[in-house]
Design a protein around this motif. Structure first.
Motif, PDB file in Angstrom:
ATOM      1  N   GLU A  25      32.055 -28.670 -58.618  1.00 21.50           N
ATOM      2  CA  GLU A  25      31.797 -27.263 -58.891  1.00 21.50           C
ATOM      3  C   GLU A  25      32.947 -26.631 -59.663  1.00 21.50           C
ATOM      4  O   GLU A  25      32.736 -25.835 -60.581  1.00 21.50           O
ATOM      5  CB  GLU A  25      31.566 -26.511 -57.574  1.00 21.50           C
ATOM      6  N   SER A  26      34.174 -26.998 -59.308  1.00 20.04           N
ATOM      7  CA  SER A  26      35.330 -26.424 -59.999  1.00 20.04           C
ATOM      8  C   SER A  26      35.341 -26.804 -61.474  1.00 20.04           C
ATOM      9  O   SER A  26      35.721 -25.996 -62.330  1.00 20.04           O
ATOM     10  CB  SER A  26      36.636 -26.861 -59.325  1.00 20.04           C
ATOM     11  N   LEU A  29      32.789 -24.674 -63.327  1.00 18.06           N
ATOM     12  CA  LEU A  29      33.294 -23.317 -63.545  1.00 18.06           C
ATOM     13  C   LEU A  29      34.417 -23.297 -64.576  1.00 18.06           C
ATOM     14  O   LEU A  29      34.514 -22.361 -65.371  1.00 18.06           O
ATOM     15  CB  LEU A  29      33.752 -22.720 -62.222  1.00 18.06           C
ATOM     16  N   TYR A  64      22.502 -21.089 -60.559  1.00 19.53           N
ATOM     17  CA  TYR A  64      23.133 -19.777 -60.389  1.00 19.53           C
ATOM     18  C   TYR A  64      22.165 -18.606 -60.518  1.00 19.53           C
ATOM     19  O   TYR A  64      22.525 -17.490 -60.145  1.00 19.53           O
ATOM     20  CB  TYR A  64      24.275 -19.613 -61.403  1.00 19.53           C
ATOM     21  N   VAL A  74      32.166 -17.592 -62.527  1.00 20.09           N
ATOM     22  CA  VAL A  74      33.313 -18.031 -63.316  1.00 20.09           C
ATOM     23  C   VAL A  74      34.492 -17.076 -63.122  1.00 20.09           C
ATOM     24  O   VAL A  74      35.637 -17.509 -62.941  1.00 20.09           O
ATOM     25  CB  VAL A  74      32.908 -18.116 -64.810  1.00 20.09           C
ATOM     26  N   PHE A  77      36.020 -17.504 -59.730  1.00 23.99           N
ATOM     27  CA  PHE A  77      36.792 -18.739 -59.726  1.00 23.99           C
ATOM     28  C   PHE A  77      38.131 -18.538 -60.447  1.00 23.99           C
ATOM     29  O   PHE A  77      39.184 -18.941 -59.953  1.00 23.99           O
ATOM     30  CB  PHE A  77      35.981 -19.844 -60.413  1.00 23.99           C
TER      31      PHE A  77
END
Length: 226
Positions: A25-26, A29, A64, A74, A77
């Motif tokens: 996921e990181s 993003l 999303y 985003v 994050f």
């Protein structure tokens, strides 16, 4: 393909709604942040995001809900833990002068090492939009609210000039936003294209030092680290 189906179509089909995405996921993003920072919100199309993420065209909507929701994810994050780290500095500082200096130095280091988020903030700050409202709610207002009492006390003590809040905000943050302007920095100084993380911190410290010497000169007898 032996059945006559183009390889590209098979690849896209394999990325269907329930197909796993082999990416943290990181990383999703991070790539999204890079796209929005480089292209701006309007020019960052769903197709371009899919290309950069190497996913199906429907991935963003499926994961999303919309491009807007992805942009918000985003931003969350990119700004995660920033305010809490600044709040710790405020709490640990001994006096208002040290408090403001520590926060400005930390803010500039964050800006220098997170150029994508910095560029996005700089770009969106020029547009009256729901995105600016979101940034203001999630980061800009909490940041300014956290240091405004310090600034007010320093103004009352005559340590910094009395000036409208938005002017002082620009004086503190505008140079930090400039740390995202790598293309012009490289033209002014070709060596800027080869900077390391340590170089970025040194650059941030040099710039924050210049700003602070003008904004908050040391009081008589006060020693301030260079």
């Amino acid at each position: 393909m032996t059945d006559g189906t183009p390889a590209r179509d098979v690849k896209e089909a394999a990325r269907g709604k329930y197909a796993p995405v082999r990416m943290d996921e990181s990383e999703i993003l991070r790539r999204g942040l890079a796209a929005f920072a480089e292209l701006g919100y309007a020019a960052t199309t769903m197709r371009e995001l899919a290309r950069r993420l190497e996913v199906s065209h429907n991935f963003i909507n499926e994961r999303y809900g919309s491009k807007w929701n992805f942009w918000c994810a985003v931003v969350d994050f990119g700004l995660r833990d920033t305010q809490s780290a600044l709040d710790r500095l405020l709490a640990e500082s001994r006096d208002d002068g040290e408090r403001l200096r520590n926060v400005v130095v930390a803010l500039y280091r964050v800006a220098a090492n997170a150029s994508g988020m910095n560029r996005l903030l700089s770009d969106e700050s020029t547009r009256d939009s729901d995105r600016l409202d979101y940034l203001h709610q999630r980061f800009i207002k909490p940041f300014w609210d956290s240091i405004e009492p310090t600034v007010d006390r320093l103004m009352a003590a005559g340590r910094i000039p009395r000036t409208p809040a938005h002017i002082l905000y620009f004086a503190v943050t505008a140079p930090a936003l400039a740390l995202a302007q790598d293309p012009i920095a490289e033209r002014l100084n070709p060596a800027a294209a080869l900077v390391t993380e340590r170089d970025r911190n040194d650059m941030a410290d040099a710039l924050s030092g210049l700003v602070l010497r003008g904004l908050l000169p040391p009081s008589p007898g006060e020693t301030v680290d260079a």
